[in-house]
Design an enzyme around this catalytic site. Structure first.
Site, PDB file in Angstrom:
ATOM      1  N   SER A 198     -29.270 -31.482 -33.544  1.00  0.00           N
ATOM      2  CA  SER A 198     -29.912 -32.207 -34.626  1.00  0.00           C
ATOM      3  C   SER A 198     -30.904 -33.218 -34.084  1.00  0.00           C
ATOM      4  O   SER A 198     -30.926 -33.512 -32.893  1.00  0.00           O
ATOM      5  CB  SER A 198     -28.864 -32.913 -35.494  1.00  0.00           C
ATOM      6  N   GLY A 199     -31.698 -33.761 -34.987  1.00  0.00           N
ATOM      7  CA  GLY A 199     -32.700 -34.753 -34.607  1.00  0.00           C
ATOM      8  C   GLY A 199     -32.155 -36.174 -34.604  1.00  0.00           C
ATOM      9  O   GLY A 199     -32.883 -37.122 -34.337  1.00  0.00           O
ATOM     10  N   ASP A 200     -30.882 -36.317 -34.936  1.00  0.00           N
ATOM     11  CA  ASP A 200     -30.311 -37.663 -34.962  1.00  0.00           C
ATOM     12  C   ASP A 200     -28.838 -37.549 -34.567  1.00  0.00           C
ATOM     13  O   ASP A 200     -28.496 -36.716 -33.749  1.00  0.00           O
ATOM     14  CB  ASP A 200     -30.538 -38.290 -36.353  1.00  0.00           C
ATOM     15  N   ASP A 201     -27.968 -38.347 -35.167  1.00  0.00           N
ATOM     16  CA  ASP A 201     -26.566 -38.320 -34.753  1.00  0.00           C
ATOM     17  C   ASP A 201     -25.914 -36.983 -35.087  1.00  0.00           C
ATOM     18  O   ASP A 201     -26.212 -36.369 -36.106  1.00  0.00           O
ATOM     19  CB  ASP A 201     -25.790 -39.409 -35.496  1.00  0.00           C
TER      20      ASP A 201
END
Ligand code: NAG
Ligand code: NAG
Ligand code: NAG
Ligand code: NAG
Length: 306
Positions: free
Chosen positions: A271-274
């Protein structure tokens, strides 16, 4: 509730980082603790609703067309509304066969299983009417969460999630690794261009609910967060794959938020975050709301993120 561990060592408090630490400490306490208790926690969350719903139907029974073009929002909502009548009669299961099922947001009901068969893809519509339209009309807007005070992308409301449920019990969203595709690129562009009027939708949000299972599915290209259980308890998230470009904004995998008794296992997240962010609301709003995330168990997570 045998699977709850009784030591209240895991009281998660306010900031994300402190939460993470608390979770890690909680897990260490758990793994070094009494073995029999550990075994009980791991083994006793059995959930047999999948095979025991008394009624079932297919989305095609409600006029659904899996051609990637026809908008199926009404078919999904009609199916759920109809099947909700079996809540007190053994529950119901809605099958989604192989195909590409374009749909806007729809709501779940209690004692209900949504089952995506192999090669079934739920495609999030980008507009209420046409797949190629470059706007987001047709996504209902709902109030910000009380523990967030306001939207995260823009003050005020937020677009409802693709799959939404509130005040439910006994809900299963599962399948033979079917896919839920958020078609997020347009939303990411709007986010980067500061063109969002409201906060982006998630793929699944379940609020104020109990006994929720989300399993054996693949989530791709969510507009924002993927799976968001909030103000809920007894949640099992198992065997899911979440994929989004590592450059995509805020595409968190699973965010348990003010939830009690959550088990997350065998998940693979790019993913692009957490990958997993443990939450209890947002800043002062979360503190005022005062509903911590408690009793969270995570195992066998593969996480690839910036
Ligand atoms: C789904 O639930 C939300 C929140 O209660 C509501 O605003 C929305 O109108 C519902 N959608 C449908 C299609 O009933
Ligand atoms: C669900 O229940 C909560 C708490 O009882 C209530 O505040 C909320 O309005 C309900 N939401 C919906 C969509 O029914
Ligand atoms: C499910 O599908 C995804 C995407 O194609 C794949 O990466 C994953 O390995 C599959 N999972 C299983 C259990 O087959
Ligand atoms: C998920 O898939 C696994 C492996 O195929 C299977 O053993 C398990 O029963 C499935 N779980 C659910 C809840 O369908």
């Amino acid at each position: 509730m045998e699977w709850l561990w009784r030591s209240s060592s895991l009281r998660l408090q306010v900031t994300e980082r402190v939460w993470m630490l608390a979770v890690v400490l909680g897990m260490l306490t758990l793994t070094s603790g009494v073995e029999s208790r550990k075994a009980r926690i791991l083994d006793s969350f059995e959930y047999s609703a999948i095979s025991c719903r008394a009624h079932s139907a297919s989305i095609t029974d409600f006029g659904g067309v899996g051609d990637g073009q026809t908008l199926n929002t009404k078919a999904f909502q009609a199916a759920v509304n109809k099947l909700s009548q079996y809540g007190s009669d053994g529950g119901a299961r809605l099958f989604v066969p192989a195909g590409k099922w374009l749909t806007g947001s729809f709501n779940l009901t209690s004692h209900f299983t949504l089952y995506l068969q192999k090669d079934a893809v739920l495609l999030a519509s980008q507009s209420g009417r046409r797949v190629l339209s470059q706007d987001v009309a047709g996504w209902p807007v709902i109030d910000p969460l009380p523990s967030y005070g306001h939207g995260r992308d823009a003050a005020g409301g937020r677009y409802i999630s693709l799959i939404f449920g509130a005040n439910l019990t006994d809900v299963v969203v599962t399948g033979d690794n079917g896919t839920i595709d958020g078609q997020g690129a347009l939303w990411w562009q709007k986010f980067h261009g500061k063109k969002l009027k409201y906060t982006r939708p998630y793929l699944i949000e379940i609020m104020h609910s109990d006994y929720i299972q989300i399993s054996n599915l693949t989530f791709v290209n969510s507009p924002s967060w993927n799976v968001h259980p909030v103000y809920s308890s007894n949640i099992l998230i198992q065997g899911i794959t979440i994929l989004a470009p590592i450059t995509s904004p805020n595409t968190d995998g699973v965010n348990p938020d003010s939830c009690t008794n959550t088990r997350i296992e065998d998940v693979y997240i790019v993913s692009g975050d957490d990958c997993i962010a443990v939450k209890s609301g947002w800043d002062k709003y979360g503190i005022a709301y005062g509903m911590p995330t408690k009793r969270l168990f995570v195992r066998r997570l593969t996480c690839i993120s910036p």
